[in-house]
Scaffold this motif. Structure first.
Motif, short mmCIF file in Angstrom:
data_model
loop_
_atom_site.label_atom_id
_atom_site.label_comp_id
_atom_site.label_asym_id
_atom_site.label_seq_id
_atom_site.Cartn_x
_atom_site.Cartn_y
_atom_site.Cartn_z
N GLN A 862 -4.65 14.13 -8.47
CA GLN A 862 -4.04 13.15 -7.57
C GLN A 862 -3.44 11.99 -8.35
O GLN A 862 -2.34 11.51 -8.02
CB GLN A 862 -5.11 12.63 -6.60
N LEU A 863 -4.12 11.57 -9.41
CA LEU A 863 -3.60 10.49 -10.25
C LEU A 863 -2.33 10.96 -10.98
O LEU A 863 -1.33 10.23 -11.03
CB LEU A 863 -4.67 10.06 -11.27
N LEU A 864 -2.39 12.17 -11.53
CA LEU A 864 -1.24 12.70 -12.24
C LEU A 864 -0.05 12.91 -11.29
O LEU A 864 1.11 12.75 -11.67
CB LEU A 864 -1.60 14.03 -12.91
N LYS A 865 -0.38 13.24 -10.05
CA LYS A 865 0.66 13.42 -9.03
C LYS A 865 1.48 12.13 -8.88
O LYS A 865 2.71 12.16 -8.80
CB LYS A 865 0.00 13.81 -7.71
N LYS A 866 0.78 11.00 -8.82
CA LYS A 866 1.47 9.72 -8.66
C LYS A 866 2.32 9.39 -9.88
O LYS A 866 3.44 8.90 -9.76
CB LYS A 866 0.44 8.61 -8.41
N ILE A 867 1.76 9.68 -11.08
CA ILE A 867 2.51 9.41 -12.31
C ILE A 867 3.76 10.28 -12.37
O ILE A 867 4.86 9.82 -12.67
CB ILE A 867 1.62 9.67 -13.54
#
Length: 876
Positions: A862-867
């Motif tokens: 989910q964090l990588l998705k935002k990045i």
């Protein structure tokens, strides 16, 4: 004695010989040969011939049987690799083993069976849906049966039928023309000639001329561009000229941008596999000293890395889209067109019958000075009633209005001598009539500019006067003022100086007397404005390409919300080179007075500028742009050639279904992209994980049978993807294939999955204690369950740019398929069932670590998705 025409011919040279001999035969012998006559066939004869010759359809000789489709489902590159592995495993685990073990072979064969079964079932559903949809659409033919002219389905035409043809009709068989009137036929599909050729009832050839040059022969698959004709069917189905070439004409069509994109990603994964798999083989061979096991492991890894579910996912998703659109009364002839529909960012459309109602209303009938005059309506009525070509909406409106004034009573006073049919270069048509006293007159109606161009006289105040500059200015002012008000104006001219004995042609349309105009209202569809606004909201620009004049087109465009501040006419288009036209087209949404070739050119210009272009039309003049467009859209009431050319057919002319089609296309594309991005990133991550494990572990991180079982479970979990929901935000803009985005996604997500694989290795090695060859089955079980469940969970993480389950919910089908696989994987890993896959059941103390890994993996994703979204501007 001549041989009777008794059976379909199979060889092309025999077909040519037969057609050539029938072309040069005199009519009595021709009728005798075909056992027919000027009155055609009886219904009994026609039924008998249909039984004898079969339906008038063409096949390539390769019947698409259930067995053939089953064979195609089983024998594909992915299954072939699996079957090779099964054969190798059978020798190593059964034949040469001290204790035969059938488990691995059984699982591999089960994998083949499940993959093939799913592919076959989905294919059958798709074929069944396509067959039901295609039955709804059928092209018709006018034939003479029992002495009466009937409309029948084209597939029911038989040799010996007398066929009547008008502009827009497709030739339902190879036929010999019995009568022609300015008959021009487009046969580029057979000859490659772009220009239509004129056909005659009288042969104008020698025996040395090529078959396709014979002037009295028409070929199935060609179509009437202008004029009218009648002919006798010589051959049907595979016995036709095009039927004899069916195999050579049935090659694969060119792939569209989406298919090329899928191929590029598949090719990327295959190239990675061919680079990485030998590395895995060499590393395991040297470190484990078991070259046979290393080879089998490397091949298993290769199978696990192949996107074997891609054909099934694509077929299922496209078939679901087609069925969904059919519920909206939209028939998809080409499944790939669904995705192109979603990619479309410009919709070019004809005006009449698409943006406007099918019912044109006749509002005005006036003389040259603009005064109401029923005599003008009377002349227009005689022209429309007695012409035998394609009666369009204008003819219907004229006939309906005249009938309300009982003008049909005058018909008994006239009979038709001849006619000069309509074509799109002249934009007019004429009839020659004779009254009871033997007086002849030629009546012409057509586009005002074309009518003014052939008139040298005008009737003003009941007198015929020269059509000088002053009178021409009066006529133009009347025309332009009414045209500016939104009336579609048609000019009416006539002359009485008509020869008694004469074969009439375009040359006779000269020195005419302009007598007045008729004006029509072409009301916009109620759904047009709403549909155009909805398309605009979803990033689709609507551009009108019409043959009508500017005034009418501007009025309609204003009513439906299309920008009409800038208008380009056919003359403007003709005067521009491609670069200037491309620049002008960027800000022009209305093109008026276009010829069919100019419509096609505008579509091509938009495509050259990088747009995906749809074209919607239903007339003969729409066939070229329909063929040129990325997706052609027509209606069931369209002329034959328009329906044949289009990819999508609307059974009802409700433009709101266009928005539904666009959204369905984007939904289809989104679900396919989900799978591709999962496959690309997951496979890339697995390659990294396997290489790391192969270097540092003294045993294989997973056995081939375990890899294949995991692959099978993951395939099952993805079966719900075609039915998944797609976020509304994703549907807002056109979606094109971007291989670069998929590569970036793979480079981001792949290494992330590898990091958690390595963490799983560390937990199994140091915390669970699976660090020796004896405990290898325990280690393998740990990675098996983590790899399976994490791949299932990541489906939900990848399927949306939002927070899964909370901000975006999956479809029930996807939720069920993933949940069942996750439960099954956990049940196998933590129970004695693990022994079936040569693994040891995991201790319960691994469960918290598994949960921690899965939660951390989801949060990291989910964090990588935002990045990723911030850097690239998109997720899917």
């Amino acid at each position: 004695m001549k041989t009777k025409y008794t059976a379909p011919l199979q060889k092309k040279n025999e077909t040519e010989q037969t057609l050539r001999s029938l072309a040069f035969m005199n009519l009595p012998d021709l009728f005798s040969q075909l056992e027919s006559g000027e009155n055609g066939l009886t219904s009994t004869q026609a039924d008998a011939r249909l039984d004898k010759f079969g339906e008038n359809t063409i096949n390539t000789g390769k019947h698409d049987t259930v067995l053939r489709r089953l064979y195609s489902a089983i024998i594909n590159p992915f299954n072939v690799v699996l079957l090779i592995i099964a054969a190798i495993t059978f020798f190593t685990d059964v034949i040469y083993a001290t204790r035969p073990d059938y488990l691995t072979v059984s699982i591999i064969l089960l994998l083949v069976g499940v993959s093939s079964g799913v592919s076959f079932i989905q294919g059958e559903r798709s074929n069944s849906a396509a067959a039901k949809l295609s039955e709804i659409i059928s092209n018709k033919a006018d034939v003479l049966r029992d002495g009466k002219q009937l409309e029948i389905e084209m597939k029911d035409v038989v040799p010996g039928d007398i066929v009547y043809l008008a502009a827009g009709d497709m030739l339902p068989a190879d036929l010999r023309f019995l009568s022609t009137k300015d008959t021009f036929v487009a046969q580029s599909a057979l000859t490659g000639e772009s220009n239509p050729v004129e056909k005659y009832s009288q042969l104008q050839n020698t025996q040395d001329d090529a078959l396709t040059d014979l002037t009295n022969i028409g070929f199935m698959g060609s179509n009437i561009v202008s004029g009218s004709a009648s002919g006798i069917a010589l051959s049907t189905g595979n016995s036709t000229y095009i039927g004899s070439m069916a195999k050579s004409l049935s090659g694969d069509r060119a792939k569209n941008s989406f298919e090329r994109g899928v191929d590029s990603v598949s090719s990327l994964l295959v190239r990675l596999m061919f680079v990485m798999v030998p590395i895995v083989f060499m590393i395991n061979g040297f470190t484990k000293k078991d070259w046979g096991g290393a080879l089998l492991f490397a091949i298993s890894i290769a199978v696990g890395l192949m996107p074997e579910m891609l054909p099934v996912i694509m077929t299922s998703t496209l078939a679901k889209g087609a069925v969904s659109m059919s519920k909206q009364k939209v028939i998809v002839k080409t499944l790939g067109a669904i995705q192109t529909f979603g990619e479309m960012d410009i919709l070019c459309t004809d005006k009449t019958g698409t943006l406007t109602e099918d019912k044109i209303v006749l509002e005005k009938y006036m003389d040259v000075q603009g005064n109401d005059d029923k005599r003008i309506l009377r002349h227009a009525y005689l022209n429309s009633y007695f012409q035998t070509g394609l009666k369009n909406l204008i003819d219907v409106a004229i006939i309906n209005r005249a009938t309300t004034y009982q003008m049909d009573e005058v018909l008994a006073s006239y009979h038709r001598i001849d006619e000069i049919p309509f074509d799109f270069s002249r934009r007019r048509m004429s009839v020659v009539l004779e009254d009871k006293e033997g007086k002849r007159q030629l009546i012409t109606k057509g586009a005002v500019e074309e009518i003014l161009g052939i008139c040298t006289f005008a009737e003003i105040g009941g007198k015929v006067v020269p059509f000088d500059d002053q009178n021409r200015a009066i006529a133009k002012e009347v025309y332009e003022s009414h045209n500016a008000e939104g009336l579609r104006m048609i000019g009416i001219a006539q002359k009485n100086e008509v020869p008694d004995e004469h074969s009439f042609s375009v040359a006779d349309e000269s020195e005419m007397v302009l007598i007045g105009f008729v004006g029509f209202l072409d009301p916009p569809k109620e759904s047009a404005a709403t549909a155009i606004a909805a398309l605009k909201e979803h990033g689709v620009r609507t551009v009108v390409l019409t043959g009508d004049s500017e005034g009418v087109a501007i009025k309609v465009c204003q009513k439906v919300g299309i920008n009409s501040e800038k208008v380009l006419t056919g003359a403007d288009v003709e005067g521009m080179n491609d670069a200037r036209l491309e620049h002008a087209a960027r800000s022009c949404d209305l093109f008026a007075k276009l010829s069919p070739a100019q419509k096609e050119r505008v579509v091509r210009i938009f495509q050259g500028a990088g747009h995906t272009v749809g074209y919607m039309g239903d007339g003969i003049n729409d066939a070229p742009p329909l063929h040129q467009a990325d997706v052609g859209i027509s209606v069931d009431s369209a002329v034959d050639i328009a329906k044949e050319t289009a990819d999508i057919i609307l059974l009802e002319k409700d433009l709101m279904v266009l928005e539904h089609g666009v959204l369905e296309g984007r939904r289809t594309f989104g679900n396919i992209v989900k799978y591709i991005k999962m496959a690309a990133s997951g496979n890339f991550g697995n390659m990294i994980s396997v290489i790391v494990a192969s270097i540092f572990l003294p045993f294989l991180p997973m056995l081939p049978v375990q890899i294949l079982a995991q692959n099978l479970l993951c395939d099952f979990s993805q079966m719900g993807i075609p039915f998944d929901n797609v976020d509304p935000e994703y549907l807002k803009a056109p979606r094109k294939w971007e291989t670069g985005s998929i590569k970036s996604f793979m480079l981001y997500m792949g290494p992330l999955s590898s990091i958690f694989d390595i963490l799983c290795f560390a937990i199994m090695w140091w915390i669970i204690g699976a660090s020796t060859k004896d405990t290898a089955p325990l280690f393998q079980c740990g990675w098996f369950v983590f790899g399976t469940v994490s791949q299932v969970l990541v489906i939900h993480m990848i399927r949306t740019a939002k927070l899964p389950f909370i901000e975006s919910r999956p479809a029930k089908a996807l939720l069920i398929s993933t949940l069942l696989v996750a439960i099954l994987a956990l049940a196998v890993a933590f129970s004695p069932m693990a022994i079936a896959l040569d693994m040891h059941a995991l201790p319960l103390r691994f469960a918290p670590w598994l949960a921690l890994l899965l939660v951390a993996y989801c949060l990291s994703t989910q964090l990588l998705k935002k990045i990723f979204t911030k850097r690239t501007g998109q997720w899917l």
